[in-house]
Design a protein around this motif. Structure first.
Motif, short mmCIF file in Angstrom:
data_model
loop_
_atom_site.label_atom_id
_atom_site.label_comp_id
_atom_site.label_asym_id
_atom_site.label_seq_id
_atom_site.Cartn_x
_atom_site.Cartn_y
_atom_site.Cartn_z
N HIS A 5 0.83 -1.20 0.00
CA HIS A 5 0.00 0.00 0.00
C HIS A 5 0.87 1.26 0.00
O HIS A 5 2.06 1.20 0.32
CB HIS A 5 -0.92 -0.02 1.22
N PRO A 6 0.29 2.40 -0.33
CA PRO A 6 1.08 3.63 -0.51
C PRO A 6 1.62 4.22 0.77
O PRO A 6 1.10 3.98 1.87
CB PRO A 6 0.11 4.59 -1.19
N THR A 7 2.65 5.03 0.60
CA THR A 7 3.21 5.85 1.67
C THR A 7 2.91 7.31 1.34
O THR A 7 3.31 7.80 0.28
CB THR A 7 4.73 5.64 1.80
N ILE A 8 2.21 7.97 2.23
CA ILE A 8 1.79 9.35 2.02
C ILE A 8 2.65 10.26 2.89
O ILE A 8 2.80 10.03 4.09
CB ILE A 8 0.29 9.54 2.40
N GLY A 9 3.22 11.30 2.29
CA GLY A 9 4.09 12.22 3.03
C GLY A 9 3.32 13.15 3.95
O GLY A 9 2.13 12.93 4.25
N ASN A 10 3.99 14.20 4.40
CA ASN A 10 3.38 15.18 5.30
C ASN A 10 2.61 16.25 4.51
O ASN A 10 2.97 16.60 3.39
CB ASN A 10 4.46 15.87 6.13
N ASN A 11 1.54 16.75 5.11
CA ASN A 11 0.76 17.86 4.55
C ASN A 11 0.26 17.55 3.14
O ASN A 11 0.37 18.36 2.22
CB ASN A 11 1.60 19.14 4.54
N VAL A 12 -0.30 16.36 2.98
CA VAL A 12 -0.84 15.93 1.69
C VAL A 12 -2.36 16.02 1.73
O VAL A 12 -2.99 15.63 2.71
CB VAL A 12 -0.40 14.49 1.37
N LEU A 13 -2.96 16.51 0.65
CA LEU A 13 -4.41 16.54 0.48
C LEU A 13 -4.80 15.51 -0.57
O LEU A 13 -4.26 15.50 -1.67
CB LEU A 13 -4.89 17.93 0.06
N ILE A 18 3.87 9.18 -2.17
CA ILE A 18 3.33 10.50 -2.47
C ILE A 18 4.09 11.49 -1.61
O ILE A 18 4.04 11.42 -0.39
CB ILE A 18 1.82 10.57 -2.16
N GLY A 19 4.84 12.40 -2.24
CA GLY A 19 5.73 13.29 -1.52
C GLY A 19 5.02 14.31 -0.64
O GLY A 19 3.81 14.50 -0.73
N ASP A 20 5.80 14.98 0.19
CA ASP A 20 5.27 16.02 1.07
C ASP A 20 4.59 17.13 0.27
O ASP A 20 5.01 17.46 -0.84
CB ASP A 20 6.39 16.64 1.91
N ASN A 21 3.56 17.70 0.84
CA ASN A 21 2.86 18.88 0.30
C ASN A 21 2.19 18.63 -1.06
O ASN A 21 1.98 19.57 -1.83
CB ASN A 21 3.83 20.06 0.17
N CYS A 22 1.86 17.38 -1.35
CA CYS A 22 1.20 17.07 -2.62
C CYS A 22 -0.31 17.24 -2.50
O CYS A 22 -0.88 17.22 -1.42
CB CYS A 22 1.51 15.63 -3.03
N ARG A 23 -0.94 17.39 -3.67
CA ARG A 23 -2.40 17.46 -3.77
C ARG A 23 -2.83 16.46 -4.84
O ARG A 23 -2.34 16.51 -5.97
CB ARG A 23 -2.85 18.87 -4.14
#
Length: 222
Positions: A117-125, A138-143
């Motif tokens: 399953h995915p790894t979601i960074g910080n401050n992601v929407l 999914i890198g930090d601060n992504c949308r």
């Protein structure tokens, strides 16, 4: 535990304009309830109480409509808005200060073993109905725009949209496609863009065909 709860309530107040009071968030918000239950389920999971962990997570699913596997790792101040229909898989990881809307799946593709399953960074929407699948990052601060299907990793500070999702902005700079992209307005789907271009080419070919037929008829008349 109490510090974590205070931080979560503050995060809901900051991100949800409909949140009017601490009591309302604490008693009525399913996202908060789901994450609090997950903390207990994850503790049981980490201490090899797998059945109890699943029991807690399934009870939470019935109450909230949000399914989070006990094995998933969730950071601080996660805000789940509305929440119904969210599924978060066993090996998913979510960083701090993320915002997830209803109908989101952080799932697997069925082709991977171990980390599935995915790894979601910080401050992601992650917008409504989006599907993020496989052991991608999914890198930090992504949308991630609503209803996107993400099958490949996304770099930091990027916006992705479409099926399959493509990066359309990085660090505020447009990439390939024109148009501001956010969760709620005027999302420019790259597939729609390509279809529009294809329709334009088909229209040109039809005009050429019509002109050719007219010229051919005139030739025979002469």
């Amino acid at each position: 535990m109490f510090n974590d709860l205070r931080e979560m309530i503050a995060a809901y107040k900051a991100r949800d304009p409909a949140a009017r009071s601490t009591m309302e968030i604490l008693l009525l918000y399913p996202g908060l309830k789901a994450v609090r239950s997950h903390r207990k389920a994850h503790w049981c999971y980490e201490h090899h109480l797998k059945f109890l962990a699943r029991f807690i997570s399934q009870a939470s699913r019935r109450r909230t409509g949000i399914e989070i596997h006990p094995g998933a790792k969730i950071g601080k101040r996660l805000v789940i808005d509305h929440g119904m229909g969210i599924v978060i898989g066993e090996t998913a990881e979510i960083g701090d200060d993320c915002l997830i809307y209803h109908g989101v799946t952080l799932g697997g593709t069925g082709k991977d073993v171990g980390k599935r399953h995915p790894t979601i960074g910080n401050n992601v929407l992650i917008g409504t109905g989006a599907k993020v699948l496989g052991p991608i990052v999914i890198g930090d601060n992504c949308r991630v725009a609503a209803n996107s299907v993400v099958l490949k990793g996304i770099p930091e500070n990027a916006t992705a949209v479409g099926i399959p999702a493509r990066v359309v902005r990085v660090a505020g700079e447009k990439v390939n496609y024109v148009g501001d992209v956010d969760h709620v307005s005027d999302v420019t789907d790259p597939i729609t863009h390509d279809l529009a271009a294809l329709r334009t080419e088909i229209a040109k070919l039809k005009r050429l065909e019509s002109r050719f037929e007219t010229e051919t008829e005139d030739h025979y008349v002469i």
